[in-house]
Motif scaffolding. Structure first.
Motif, PDB file in Angstrom:
ATOM      1  N   SER A  11      70.934 -23.148  42.052  1.00  0.00           N
ATOM      2  CA  SER A  11      72.326 -22.871  42.396  1.00  0.00           C
ATOM      3  C   SER A  11      72.911 -24.054  43.158  1.00  0.00           C
ATOM      4  O   SER A  11      72.390 -24.450  44.208  1.00  0.00           O
ATOM      5  CB  SER A  11      72.390 -21.606  43.254  1.00  0.00           C
ATOM      6  OG  SER A  11      73.706 -21.328  43.649  1.00  0.00           O
ATOM      7  N   ASP A  13      76.734 -26.442  43.966  1.00  0.00           N
ATOM      8  CA  ASP A  13      78.187 -26.621  43.911  1.00  0.00           C
ATOM      9  C   ASP A  13      78.468 -28.096  43.602  1.00  0.00           C
ATOM     10  O   ASP A  13      78.165 -28.972  44.410  1.00  0.00           O
ATOM     11  CB  ASP A  13      78.794 -26.225  45.261  1.00  0.00           C
ATOM     12  CG  ASP A  13      80.306 -26.345  45.302  1.00  0.00           C
ATOM     13  OD1 ASP A  13      80.889 -26.979  44.412  1.00  0.00           O
ATOM     14  OD2 ASP A  13      80.908 -25.804  46.250  1.00  0.00           O
ATOM     15  N   GLY A 106      69.672 -21.021  47.352  1.00  0.00           N
ATOM     16  CA  GLY A 106      70.541 -20.158  46.558  1.00  0.00           C
ATOM     17  C   GLY A 106      69.850 -19.754  45.269  1.00  0.00           C
ATOM     18  O   GLY A 106      68.789 -20.265  44.908  1.00  0.00           O
ATOM     19  N   GLU A 112      63.652 -20.169  46.188  1.00  0.00           N
ATOM     20  CA  GLU A 112      64.156 -20.683  47.455  1.00  0.00           C
ATOM     21  C   GLU A 112      63.040 -20.739  48.504  1.00  0.00           C
ATOM     22  O   GLU A 112      62.851 -21.767  49.171  1.00  0.00           O
ATOM     23  CB  GLU A 112      65.299 -19.791  47.950  1.00  0.00           C
ATOM     24  CG  GLU A 112      65.953 -20.271  49.225  1.00  0.00           C
ATOM     25  CD  GLU A 112      67.207 -19.482  49.558  1.00  0.00           C
ATOM     26  OE1 GLU A 112      67.647 -19.553  50.711  1.00  0.00           O
ATOM     27  OE2 GLU A 112      67.736 -18.799  48.665  1.00  0.00           O
ATOM     28  N   ASP A 133      72.400 -27.973  51.190  1.00  0.00           N
ATOM     29  CA  ASP A 133      73.462 -27.371  50.398  1.00  0.00           C
ATOM     30  C   ASP A 133      74.752 -27.513  51.209  1.00  0.00           C
ATOM     31  O   ASP A 133      74.780 -28.249  52.206  1.00  0.00           O
ATOM     32  CB  ASP A 133      73.145 -25.916  49.997  1.00  0.00           C
ATOM     33  CG  ASP A 133      73.108 -24.945  51.166  1.00  0.00           C
ATOM     34  OD1 ASP A 133      73.475 -25.326  52.305  1.00  0.00           O
ATOM     35  OD2 ASP A 133      72.700 -23.790  50.948  1.00  0.00           O
TER      36      ASP A 133
END
Length: 216
Positions: A11, A13, A106, A112, A133
């Motif tokens: 995960s 961004d 995430g 994780e 992150d």
């Protein structure tokens, strides 16, 4: 110090990665599985691609497979190591002693937790691994460290035992100071501490701590 960037297929961004990499330079870049798609979207060329490659868009994979400057280390899905572990082993083999790891938090909880535990293997070998992150910077500590307000990743600094026992934990210049405190695995004593002023000092006599610098 040879610095390596590892981008995993977890995960992640993309806007965070773009901002994170803006003022950072690396000697080696490793894409882990679908992490290749993240690098592709940011027009960053990896030096190596590692993993079973079962989650990479075929068109993206072909683009890099046709590039002779990119080395591929392909493994079968049925293996003892995770793709992230294989990437860190590759970084160690390439002589990297500092690794920034993106995409390791995430998503699936088992991945994780295993990624957090995984960095202990390389910490013992002298490799500095930091997991990032958008909210957190996570790494391991023994010995001591000076924290400066101008350098920390976020307002909050937490310390959690990774080894069964940590002895002689001292915190100076923190909102919640400690003096040679013994803490055991499972303790929440040192969650969400903060610097009192511009600088704080952490010292530990034995054991290893997980340190998380975080912001809301």
């Amino acid at each position: 110090m040879k610095k390596c960037l590892v981008v995993t297929g977890g995960s992640i961004d993309i806007s965070f990665v773009k901002d994170f990499l803006q003022n950072r330079n690396y000697d080696w870049v490793i894409a882990v599985d679908a992490g290749l798609e993240i690098l592709n979207s940011l027009h960053i060329m990896p030096d190596e691609v590692v993993g079973d490659l079962d989650t990479v868009e075929p068109s993206v994979l072909k683009e890099y497979r046709d590039n002779p400057s990119v080395t591929f280390e392909i493994h079968k899905p049925e293996k003892d190591e995770t793709d992230t572990e294989l990437a860190l082993l590759t970084a160690a083999r390439c002589g990297c002693d500092r690794v920034d790891l993106l995409g390791a938090l995430g998503g699936r909880m088992d991945h994780e937790i295993s990624n957090i535990q995984l960095i202990y293997q390389f910490f013992k070998q002298g490799m500095e691994v930091c997991i990032y992150d958008a909210q957190n910077k996570l790494y391991l500590l023994d010995g001591g460290k000076v924290f400066r307000r101008s350098e920390i990743y976020g307002k909050y600094i937490s310390f959690m035992p990774l080894t069964e026992v940590v002895t002689g934990l001292t915190l100076k210049g923190f909102k919640y100071p400690l003096n040679r405190r013994r803490i055991e695995l499972g303790s929440c004593l040192c969650i969400s501490n903060e610097l009192n002023g511009e600088e704080g000092i952490m010292e530990v006599e034995s054991g290893v701590l997980i340190c998380v610098e975080a912001h809301d």
